[in-house]
Design a protein around this motif. Structure first.
Motif, PDB file in Angstrom:
ATOM      1  N   ARG A  24     -24.135  91.309 -36.811  1.00  0.00           N
ATOM      2  CA  ARG A  24     -22.752  92.011 -37.267  1.00  0.00           C
ATOM      3  C   ARG A  24     -21.899  92.598 -36.054  1.00  0.00           C
ATOM      4  O   ARG A  24     -20.623  92.528 -35.981  1.00  0.00           O
ATOM      5  N   SER A  25     -22.569  93.392 -35.279  1.00  0.00           N
ATOM      6  CA  SER A  25     -22.029  94.105 -34.179  1.00  0.00           C
ATOM      7  C   SER A  25     -23.044  94.339 -33.004  1.00  0.00           C
ATOM      8  O   SER A  25     -24.055  94.133 -33.112  1.00  0.00           O
ATOM      9  N   THR A  26     -22.459  94.082 -31.546  1.00  0.00           N
ATOM     10  CA  THR A  26     -22.988  94.561 -30.532  1.00  0.00           C
ATOM     11  C   THR A  26     -22.562  95.648 -29.958  1.00  0.00           C
ATOM     12  O   THR A  26     -21.365  95.780 -29.780  1.00  0.00           O
ATOM     13  N   PHE A  27     -23.229  96.743 -29.788  1.00  0.00           N
ATOM     14  CA  PHE A  27     -22.808  98.258 -29.414  1.00  0.00           C
ATOM     15  C   PHE A  27     -22.667  98.135 -27.825  1.00  0.00           C
ATOM     16  O   PHE A  27     -21.547  98.570 -27.462  1.00  0.00           O
ATOM     17  N   THR A  28     -23.879  97.553 -27.179  1.00  0.00           N
ATOM     18  CA  THR A  28     -24.043  97.833 -25.839  1.00  0.00           C
ATOM     19  C   THR A  28     -24.581  97.004 -25.322  1.00  0.00           C
ATOM     20  O   THR A  28     -25.660  96.445 -25.999  1.00  0.00           O
ATOM     21  N   ALA A  29     -24.634  96.580 -24.017  1.00  0.00           N
ATOM     22  CA  ALA A  29     -25.286  95.419 -23.464  1.00  0.00           C
ATOM     23  C   ALA A  29     -26.457  96.246 -22.518  1.00  0.00           C
ATOM     24  O   ALA A  29     -27.342  95.348 -21.761  1.00  0.00           O
ATOM     25  N   GLU A  30     -26.410  97.356 -22.313  1.00  0.00           N
ATOM     26  CA  GLU A  30     -27.266  98.225 -21.452  1.00  0.00           C
ATOM     27  C   GLU A  30     -28.595  98.623 -22.210  1.00  0.00           C
ATOM     28  O   GLU A  30     -28.760  98.401 -23.087  1.00  0.00           O
ATOM     29  N   GLN A  31     -29.510  98.552 -21.402  1.00  0.00           N
ATOM     30  CA  GLN A  31     -31.073  98.514 -21.819  1.00  0.00           C
ATOM     31  C   GLN A  31     -31.144  99.940 -22.627  1.00  0.00           C
ATOM     32  O   GLN A  31     -30.574 101.020 -22.112  1.00  0.00           O
ATOM     33  N   THR A  32     -31.630  99.649 -23.813  1.00  0.00           N
ATOM     34  CA  THR A  32     -31.624 100.923 -24.612  1.00  0.00           C
ATOM     35  C   THR A  32     -33.147 101.001 -25.143  1.00  0.00           C
ATOM     36  O   THR A  32     -33.779 100.011 -25.555  1.00  0.00           O
ATOM     37  N   HIS A  33     -33.555 102.355 -25.196  1.00  0.00           N
ATOM     38  CA  HIS A  33     -35.013 102.695 -25.540  1.00  0.00           C
ATOM     39  C   HIS A  33     -35.312 102.960 -27.013  1.00  0.00           C
ATOM     40  O   HIS A  33     -36.275 102.647 -27.718  1.00  0.00           O
ATOM     41  N   ALA A  34     -34.321 103.618 -27.423  1.00  0.00           N
ATOM     42  CA  ALA A  34     -34.187 104.317 -29.045  1.00  0.00           C
ATOM     43  C   ALA A  34     -33.054 104.429 -29.900  1.00  0.00           C
ATOM     44  O   ALA A  34     -32.076 104.512 -28.995  1.00  0.00           O
ATOM     45  N   LEU A  35     -33.151 104.413 -31.175  1.00  0.00           N
ATOM     46  CA  LEU A  35     -32.194 104.384 -31.875  1.00  0.00           C
ATOM     47  C   LEU A  35     -32.277 105.099 -33.112  1.00  0.00           C
ATOM     48  O   LEU A  35     -33.350 104.936 -33.661  1.00  0.00           O
ATOM     49  N   ALA A  36     -31.483 105.550 -33.849  1.00  0.00           N
ATOM     50  CA  ALA A  36     -31.752 105.996 -35.058  1.00  0.00           C
ATOM     51  C   ALA A  36     -30.350 106.307 -35.817  1.00  0.00           C
ATOM     52  O   ALA A  36     -29.305 106.403 -35.516  1.00  0.00           O
ATOM     53  N   PHE A  37     -30.313 105.997 -37.272  1.00  0.00           N
ATOM     54  CA  PHE A  37     -29.045 105.956 -38.037  1.00  0.00           C
ATOM     55  C   PHE A  37     -28.985 107.272 -38.867  1.00  0.00           C
ATOM     56  O   PHE A  37     -29.916 108.259 -38.860  1.00  0.00           O
ATOM     57  N   GLY A  38     -27.671 107.678 -39.025  1.00  0.00           N
ATOM     58  CA  GLY A  38     -27.305 108.870 -39.575  1.00  0.00           C
ATOM     59  C   GLY A  38     -27.617 108.716 -40.926  1.00  0.00           C
ATOM     60  O   GLY A  38     -27.919 107.417 -41.574  1.00  0.00           O
ATOM     61  N   GLN A  39     -27.812 109.783 -42.181  1.00  0.00           N
ATOM     62  CA  GLN A  39     -28.019 109.646 -43.372  1.00  0.00           C
ATOM     63  C   GLN A  39     -27.121 108.508 -44.357  1.00  0.00           C
ATOM     64  O   GLN A  39     -27.976 107.814 -44.806  1.00  0.00           O
ATOM     65  N   ASP A  40     -26.092 108.588 -43.990  1.00  0.00           N
ATOM     66  CA  ASP A  40     -25.089 107.333 -44.802  1.00  0.00           C
ATOM     67  C   ASP A  40     -25.174 106.107 -44.055  1.00  0.00           C
ATOM     68  O   ASP A  40     -24.577 105.128 -44.577  1.00  0.00           O
ATOM     69  N   GLY A  41     -25.751 105.967 -42.885  1.00  0.00           N
ATOM     70  CA  GLY A  41     -25.679 104.700 -42.223  1.00  0.00           C
ATOM     71  C   GLY A  41     -24.572 104.471 -41.369  1.00  0.00           C
ATOM     72  O   GLY A  41     -24.284 103.443 -40.718  1.00  0.00           O
ATOM     73  N   LYS A  42     -23.327 105.385 -41.324  1.00  0.00           N
ATOM     74  CA  LYS A  42     -22.230 105.102 -40.700  1.00  0.00           C
ATOM     75  C   LYS A  42     -22.285 105.469 -39.353  1.00  0.00           C
ATOM     76  O   LYS A  42     -21.341 105.003 -38.508  1.00  0.00           O
ATOM     77  N   ALA A  43     -23.402 106.120 -38.998  1.00  0.00           N
ATOM     78  CA  ALA A  43     -23.353 106.624 -37.448  1.00  0.00           C
ATOM     79  C   ALA A  43     -24.620 106.101 -37.021  1.00  0.00           C
ATOM     80  O   ALA A  43     -25.598 106.185 -37.530  1.00  0.00           O
ATOM     81  N   LEU A  44     -24.484 105.736 -35.615  1.00  0.00           N
ATOM     82  CA  LEU A  44     -25.761 105.159 -34.954  1.00  0.00           C
ATOM     83  C   LEU A  44     -26.132 105.992 -33.838  1.00  0.00           C
ATOM     84  O   LEU A  44     -25.113 106.088 -32.848  1.00  0.00           O
TER      85      LEU A  44
END
Length: 669
Positions: free
Chosen positions: A589-609
């Protein structure tokens, strides 16, 4: 900008220090003032590293490279003392946002703006190559849009002709995947022409807002770079001709910086263009406190009608320049001015981080009510620490056995959390850390075994209803455990798995909100070198009840995975960046960044990453795919979003000099 800490020096050499601009594994970058009142960036190597001869030599080489580059389009070296007790380097302070930030926030540049940018960057590359250097990591994040023109920063993997003993391991490809050249991908000899190829990719990004070789996997990106034509849809005329020439597969066919400058003699003045972009970008770095309002949009500049067409590149090229061996010296994660430019912008424009500790941190998690942050540390004293989110004060700490100590997982009841201590999943009280109810013990650990007799635990998670425990291992894939019976009820093994071989290494696990699906972030299992089998080891989504694979999202190592609020989307992080997937179709659906990334987490409503990796700590809008906040430029491995959406945290472990150890908290209200 952060204020100076109690143990920070007030002066380095003849330079007064005013605050902290950034920090990394190798050193700290301060904002300083020269005796004449000019702002400078002062980089000081860490005291513990200064005692190591190899690091002192490494810093001296960084200073040497910086002096050799110089010029109008890089950071000018002002002063240095590599023999001091704490070696230091002073460069000119560069004020401005990165090209990546400008395009991400304001959209692609006009053709005239890109041509002006090309002229400035070509001149910068000319200065670098004149010093017998190859940058090897030119990308949008390493271009600062300063008031007097673009600056190329971060010579972290710059290649030096006389590298000598300062060499990387053979076979390691250095650079950012989407912006590397074919010769870098193939591991061949790399010369100045490699930077020209990267320049073409950077210009394509500036003109379109995307990489010309974007693809869902690292292997696919590499294949496109080496074998396919770039995606230049929407680019035409002289700008397209320039970019295509730079992106020639054959290094000998690419124009050199001199040829590019000759062809760009007529575009709009670069200084005027960059000044306008800087003044109208919402991510402008401000030297003084920001005014009440910040512009949120940029009026695109009209393409200058007088710009002459770019001629065929038959003149001087990179041909004839001496190609350097691809094995070169690797500098620390804090570039010459990368932390200055990017770090300065984040501290001025976004909520200031509360640094909870600068100790190495191996995991973080918020309590269910969002009032407490739990951090774990590879230190016996204060192995687990508890922080009040409101006051940012430490409320409790407990000691313990740190052998294998890992990430804390808060249980669905909100009363307890579990963490891996010496390969045992110990349950503790979420407020005090006191051990409760023993451990998540198994009736027979051998039931987890598919390949190894006693596989190492790498991660684990608990289902939303608190009934199932899923344990990830280094070789045997995930195992589902019935918590009440303490028995393994299933081993998630691909149907075509070959008996006698490791299954997969597991980096992270995530349940969907309804508990019906499980996402597995995997990597090649230890003791297995069959990279062709990565289609089984990237990111897979499983039907928990039926124990079968629903979709394979990635055929490359994946560091982190998380479900969106509805359970219909999954975000993945890894070497090739961050992507959002449709679980039902397997489409991106989306590509946010092409840089190496180690961790991620969604906000409660899923609108923020929230993401953490080489690009720093960032917040993204999942609906638009746009970057909304750059919280820090620190290279860290862990990230967490509070359940109430009011705070985020990031943490780093000192696995190497590339990472920033510590734990930070941001309040988003």
């Amino acid at each position: 900008m952060e204020p100076l800490r109690a143990d920070d020096p007030e002066r380095i050499g003849s330079y007064r220090l005013r605050g902290r601009l950034g920090a990394g594994g190798m050193g700290v970058v301060f904002l300083g003032v020269s005796p004449g009142g000019r702002k400078v960036a002062v980089k000081v190597i860490r005291a513990e590293l200064a005692q190591t001869p190899s690091y002192r030599a490494r810093f001296a080489r960084e200073v040497e490279v910086a002096r050799r580059v110089g010029g109008f389009h890089t950071a000018q070296v002002v002063d240095a003392d590599t023999e001091a007790e704490a070696p230091w380097l002073v460069t000119a302070f560069i004020d401005g946002p990165s090209l990546h930030a400008v395009v991400t926030e304001g959209g692609p540049l006009s053709a005239g703006e890109v041509l002006a940018l090309a002229a400035g960057l070509a001149e910068g590359l000319g200065a670098i190559h004149a010093g017998d250097l190859v940058h090897r990591d030119l990308k949008p994040g390493n271009v600062i849009m300063a008031a007097d023109g673009p600056r190329i920063i971060d010579f972290g993997i710059a290649q030096v002709a006389d590298a000598g003993a300062f060499m990387t391991t053979t076979g390691v490809v250095l650079g950012t995947p989407s912006y590397t050249s074919p010769e870098q991908v193939r591991g061949q000899s790399v010369g100045p022409a490699a930077d020209v190829f990267s320049l073409g990719s950077v210009l394509a990004f500036a003109a379109t807002g995307r990489s010309p070789f974007a693809a869902p996997t690292l292997l696919a990106i590499s294949h496109r770079i080496c074998n396919e034509t770039p995606d230049l849809d929407g680019v035409s005329g002289e700008l397209r001709a320039l970019i295509e020439a730079c992106l020639a597969k054959d290094p000998e066919s690419r124009p050199g910086p001199v040829a590019i400058l000759s062809a760009l003699a007529g575009p709009e003045d670069a200084t005027e263009v960059l000044t306008r972009l800087r003044e109208t970008s919402p991510l402008t770095l401000l030297a003084e406190p920001p005014p009440p309002t910040v512009p949120t949009s940029r009026e695109p500049a009209a393409q200058p009608p007088s710009a002459p067409p770019v001629p065929e590149f038959t003149g001087p090229t990179a041909r004839g320049r001496r190609a350097l061996s691809r094995r070169g010296f690797v500098f620390g994660a804090v570039g010459l001015v990368g932390a200055v430019a990017a770090g300065g912008a984040t501290w001025l424009l976004w909520p200031e981080a509360g640094e909870l500790t600068d100790d190495s941190t191996s995991g973080i998690a918020f309590s269910r009510d969002g009032r407490t942050l739990i951090s774990t540390h590879p230190a016996s004293a204060g192995m687990v620490r508890f922080w009040d989110v409101g006051s940012e004060e430490r409320t409790a700490a407990v000691d313990g056995d740190t052998t294998g100590a890992g990430f804390p997982v808060v249980n669905p009841d909100g009363k307890t959390f579990a963490m891996n201590e010496a390969d045992q999943l110990v349950l503790r009280d979420v407020r005090t850390g006191v051990v409760v109810d023993g451990t998540y013990a198994l009736a027979d650990r051998a039931d987890m075994s598919v390949f190894a007799a006693d596989p190492d635990i790498t991660c684990f998670t608990v289902s939303p209803d608190g009934k199932l425990l899923v344990i990830g291992t280094s070789t045997d894939g995930p195992a589902i455990v019935d918590i009440a019976d303490r028995e393994v009820v299933a081993n998630l093994v691909p149907e075509d798995h070959e008996s006698g071989r490791p299954v997969r290494g597991v980096n992270e696990l995530a349940f969907s909100p309804d508990g019906k699906r499980l996402a597995v972030a995997g990597s090649l299992p230890s003791r297995d070198t069959d990279w062709i089998s990565m289609e089984k080891h990237g990111c897979t989504v499983w039907d928990v009840a039926r124990r079968r694979v629903l979709s394979v999202l990635l055929a490359e190592p994946t560091s982190s995975v998380a479900f969106g609020a509805t359970g219909n989307t999954v975000a993945t992080a890894g070497e090739a960046g961050v992507r959002l997937w449709d679980v039902n179709t397997g489409d991106i659906r989306s590509t946010f960044t092409a840089e190496q990334t180690h961790a991620l987490a969604f906000g409660q409503d899923g609108k923020a990453l929230l993401t953490a990796g080489m690009g720093g700590v960032r917040l993204w809008d999942t609906g638009t795919g746009r970057l909304t906040r750059e919280l820090s430029d620190k290279h860290v491995q862990y990230a967490a979003f509070s359940p109430d959406g009011k705070a985020v945290a990031a943490a780093g472990e000192d696995e190497s000099e590339d990472f920033s150890p510590g734990c930070w908290l941001w309040k988003l209200d």
